[in-house]
Design a protein around this motif. Structure first.
Motif, PDB file in Angstrom:
ATOM      1  N   ILE A 105      38.099 -33.820  47.999  1.00  0.00           N
ATOM      2  CA  ILE A 105      38.872 -32.606  47.748  1.00  0.00           C
ATOM      3  C   ILE A 105      39.002 -31.809  49.041  1.00  0.00           C
ATOM      4  O   ILE A 105      38.000 -31.549  49.725  1.00  0.00           O
ATOM      5  CB  ILE A 105      38.199 -31.728  46.667  1.00  0.00           C
ATOM      6  CG1 ILE A 105      37.917 -32.559  45.394  1.00  0.00           C
ATOM      7  CG2 ILE A 105      39.053 -30.518  46.355  1.00  0.00           C
ATOM      8  CD1 ILE A 105      39.161 -33.122  44.738  1.00  0.00           C
ATOM      9  N   PHE A 120      42.042 -33.490  36.700  1.00  0.00           N
ATOM     10  CA  PHE A 120      43.001 -32.959  37.659  1.00  0.00           C
ATOM     11  C   PHE A 120      44.222 -32.364  36.961  1.00  0.00           C
ATOM     12  O   PHE A 120      44.455 -32.579  35.765  1.00  0.00           O
ATOM     13  CB  PHE A 120      43.432 -34.066  38.628  1.00  0.00           C
ATOM     14  CG  PHE A 120      42.317 -34.548  39.516  1.00  0.00           C
ATOM     15  CD1 PHE A 120      41.810 -33.740  40.518  1.00  0.00           C
ATOM     16  CD2 PHE A 120      41.767 -35.816  39.340  1.00  0.00           C
ATOM     17  CE1 PHE A 120      40.778 -34.177  41.339  1.00  0.00           C
ATOM     18  CE2 PHE A 120      40.740 -36.256  40.149  1.00  0.00           C
ATOM     19  CZ  PHE A 120      40.233 -35.442  41.154  1.00  0.00           C
ATOM     20  N   ASP A 123      50.152 -28.761  40.495  1.00  0.00           N
ATOM     21  CA  ASP A 123      50.550 -27.409  40.854  1.00  0.00           C
ATOM     22  C   ASP A 123      52.069 -27.285  40.783  1.00  0.00           C
ATOM     23  O   ASP A 123      52.766 -28.209  40.334  1.00  0.00           O
ATOM     24  CB  ASP A 123      50.010 -27.023  42.226  1.00  0.00           C
ATOM     25  CG  ASP A 123      50.570 -27.885  43.358  1.00  0.00           C
ATOM     26  OD1 ASP A 123      51.520 -28.663  43.115  1.00  0.00           O
ATOM     27  OD2 ASP A 123      50.065 -27.773  44.497  1.00  0.00           O
ATOM     28  N   GLN A 127      51.829 -31.395  43.213  1.00  0.00           N
ATOM     29  CA  GLN A 127      50.672 -31.957  43.903  1.00  0.00           C
ATOM     30  C   GLN A 127      49.474 -32.014  42.963  1.00  0.00           C
ATOM     31  O   GLN A 127      49.239 -31.090  42.182  1.00  0.00           O
ATOM     32  CB  GLN A 127      50.339 -31.118  45.138  1.00  0.00           C
ATOM     33  CG  GLN A 127      49.386 -31.776  46.109  1.00  0.00           C
ATOM     34  CD  GLN A 127      49.253 -30.987  47.396  1.00  0.00           C
ATOM     35  OE1 GLN A 127      49.536 -29.794  47.440  1.00  0.00           O
ATOM     36  NE2 GLN A 127      48.825 -31.644  48.460  1.00  0.00           N
ATOM     37  N   VAL A 129      45.876 -31.497  41.914  1.00  0.00           N
ATOM     38  CA  VAL A 129      44.865 -30.542  42.369  1.00  0.00           C
ATOM     39  C   VAL A 129      43.750 -30.439  41.331  1.00  0.00           C
ATOM     40  O   VAL A 129      43.884 -30.904  40.196  1.00  0.00           O
ATOM     41  CB  VAL A 129      45.489 -29.140  42.610  1.00  0.00           C
ATOM     42  CG1 VAL A 129      46.536 -29.185  43.713  1.00  0.00           C
ATOM     43  CG2 VAL A 129      46.109 -28.592  41.321  1.00  0.00           C
ATOM     44  N   THR A 130      42.647 -29.788  41.732  1.00  0.00           N
ATOM     45  CA  THR A 130      41.541 -29.522  40.822  1.00  0.00           C
ATOM     46  C   THR A 130      41.865 -28.297  39.968  1.00  0.00           C
ATOM     47  O   THR A 130      42.913 -27.670  40.108  1.00  0.00           O
ATOM     48  CB  THR A 130      40.243 -29.270  41.599  1.00  0.00           C
ATOM     49  OG1 THR A 130      40.372 -28.042  42.343  1.00  0.00           O
ATOM     50  CG2 THR A 130      39.950 -30.407  42.564  1.00  0.00           C
ATOM     51  N   GLY A 133      42.767 -25.410  41.978  1.00  0.00           N
ATOM     52  CA  GLY A 133      43.949 -25.525  42.830  1.00  0.00           C
ATOM     53  C   GLY A 133      43.728 -26.216  44.151  1.00  0.00           C
ATOM     54  O   GLY A 133      44.620 -26.220  45.007  1.00  0.00           O
ATOM     55  N   TYR A 134      42.532 -26.834  44.356  1.00  0.00           N
ATOM     56  CA  TYR A 134      42.266 -27.543  45.608  1.00  0.00           C
ATOM     57  C   TYR A 134      42.871 -28.942  45.530  1.00  0.00           C
ATOM     58  O   TYR A 134      42.648 -29.678  44.558  1.00  0.00           O
ATOM     59  CB  TYR A 134      40.764 -27.650  45.870  1.00  0.00           C
ATOM     60  CG  TYR A 134      40.041 -26.319  45.885  1.00  0.00           C
ATOM     61  CD1 TYR A 134      40.710 -25.147  46.227  1.00  0.00           C
ATOM     62  CD2 TYR A 134      38.691 -26.237  45.555  1.00  0.00           C
ATOM     63  CE1 TYR A 134      40.047 -23.928  46.249  1.00  0.00           C
ATOM     64  CE2 TYR A 134      38.020 -25.016  45.568  1.00  0.00           C
ATOM     65  CZ  TYR A 134      38.709 -23.867  45.912  1.00  0.00           C
ATOM     66  OH  TYR A 134      38.052 -22.666  45.924  1.00  0.00           O
ATOM     67  N   PRO A 135      43.641 -29.357  46.549  1.00  0.00           N
ATOM     68  CA  PRO A 135      44.338 -30.647  46.473  1.00  0.00           C
ATOM     69  C   PRO A 135      43.411 -31.841  46.649  1.00  0.00           C
ATOM     70  O   PRO A 135      42.413 -31.782  47.373  1.00  0.00           O
ATOM     71  CB  PRO A 135      45.350 -30.568  47.617  1.00  0.00           C
ATOM     72  CG  PRO A 135      44.747 -29.603  48.579  1.00  0.00           C
ATOM     73  CD  PRO A 135      43.990 -28.604  47.764  1.00  0.00           C
ATOM     74  N   GLY A 139      46.381 -36.682  49.762  1.00  0.00           N
ATOM     75  CA  GLY A 139      47.231 -35.947  48.826  1.00  0.00           C
ATOM     76  C   GLY A 139      48.169 -36.855  48.047  1.00  0.00           C
ATOM     77  O   GLY A 139      48.703 -37.826  48.569  1.00  0.00           O
ATOM     78  N   GLN A 141      51.545 -36.393  45.556  1.00  0.00           N
ATOM     79  CA  GLN A 141      52.558 -35.457  45.082  1.00  0.00           C
ATOM     80  C   GLN A 141      53.578 -36.219  44.228  1.00  0.00           C
ATOM     81  O   GLN A 141      54.132 -37.232  44.649  1.00  0.00           O
ATOM     82  CB  GLN A 141      53.257 -34.772  46.264  1.00  0.00           C
ATOM     83  CG  GLN A 141      54.141 -33.598  45.855  1.00  0.00           C
ATOM     84  CD  GLN A 141      54.521 -32.731  47.043  1.00  0.00           C
ATOM     85  OE1 GLN A 141      54.220 -33.074  48.187  1.00  0.00           O
ATOM     86  NE2 GLN A 141      55.158 -31.610  46.787  1.00  0.00           N
TER      87      GLN A 141
END
Length: 261
Positions: A105, A120, A123, A127, A129-130, A133-135, A139, A141
């Motif tokens: 992360i 997960f 966003d 993307q 994210v957790t 909001g952490y990617p 990454g 997408q």
């Protein structure tokens, strides 16, 4: 101070830490990917009044000495990284690692965090994210017109889009493992950070070099056993009561001496 009072005081403090650890384990029994803690105890220095092996006479030695302990201390808490049970869900963004490894992360400060929590989300930009909001790193997408999203056991990410029957591969999910996972620093939010004790992360594709495979539509439950924690709680309670009893007994002995001498 009576030596028994001090030894029992350290015992009370140790059992208090044990109970705190048990309560944290039980509080996180429903936390996805949580790993239980186990406190580690160590006896304190001993007062040596007769050295084992010392000469009792010119030709004889003491077979055993006279050593009195001074109590106990907590030297650490260890994360137990055993596999939690796997729960099947209907969410394609729910991922679990079956075996060793952590999801990587990207933290807001640019450092890398590690987690076993695979719940997960997407966003506003598509993307992965957790919950905070952490990617995910690397990454991933998803385009706006995505129809289906698939993650293979080896971390291969593929999608289909509306109007196109073909399957597109858009990336590869990598996991990381450590020589000593117990040395990771837990920072909350189901995240861990690398430390000197954990060693450097060994990243790679799931299923390779000892890393576990990735399962989609699956979450890893907490590895806390409620029954085991309740048994530990009873044991801790009894140990706390016995140490309290020692303090009470030592106090009565001192009271007897002060009143009768």
């Amino acid at each position: 101070m009576h030596s028994a009072l001090w030894a029992s005081k350290t015992g009370l403090a140790a059992q208090d830490t044990m109970l705190t650890t048990i309560s944290n384990n039980l509080a996180n029994v429903g936390t996805t990917g949580f790993k239980r803690d186990r406190p580690e105890f160590e006896d304190l220095l001993y007062q040596v009044k007769r050295q084992p092996g010392a000469q009792s006479t010119q030709d004889t030695q003491l077979p055993s000495g006279l050593q009195t302990g001074t109590g106990v201390k907590v030297v650490g808490t260890q994360k137990i990284f055993t596999q939690g049970s796997l729960q099947t869900t209907e969410q394609p963004l729910d991922l679990a690692i079956n075996g060793k490894g952590f999801f990587q992360i990207l933290m807001p400060d640019g450092n890398m965090g590690y987690t076993r929590d695979g719940s997960f989300h997407l966003d506003s930009e598509g993307q992965v994210v957790t919950s905070n909001g952490y990617p995910l790193e690397p990454g991933i997408q998803l385009p706006e017109n995505v129809q289906s999203f698939t993650v293979g056991e080896d971390g291969t990410v593929s999608i289909t889009v509306f109007g196109d029957p073909g399957v597109q591969e858009i990336g590869n999910l990598q996991t990381a493992d450590f020589i000593n996972p117990a040395g990771l620093q837990a920072i909350g939010s189901n995240l861990y950070m690398e430390t000197a004790a954990s060693g450097a992360p060994l990243a790679g594709n799931p299923g390779e070099n000892g890393l576990g495979t990735v399962l989609q539509n699956t979450l890893e439950n907490s590895n806390v056993s409620v029954v085991e924690e309740l048994v530990n709680m009873i044991t801790t309670q009894r140990a706390y009561e016995m140490n309290s009893k020692v303090i009470s007994t030592a106090d009565q002995m001192l009271q007897y001496i002060s009143q009768n001498l």
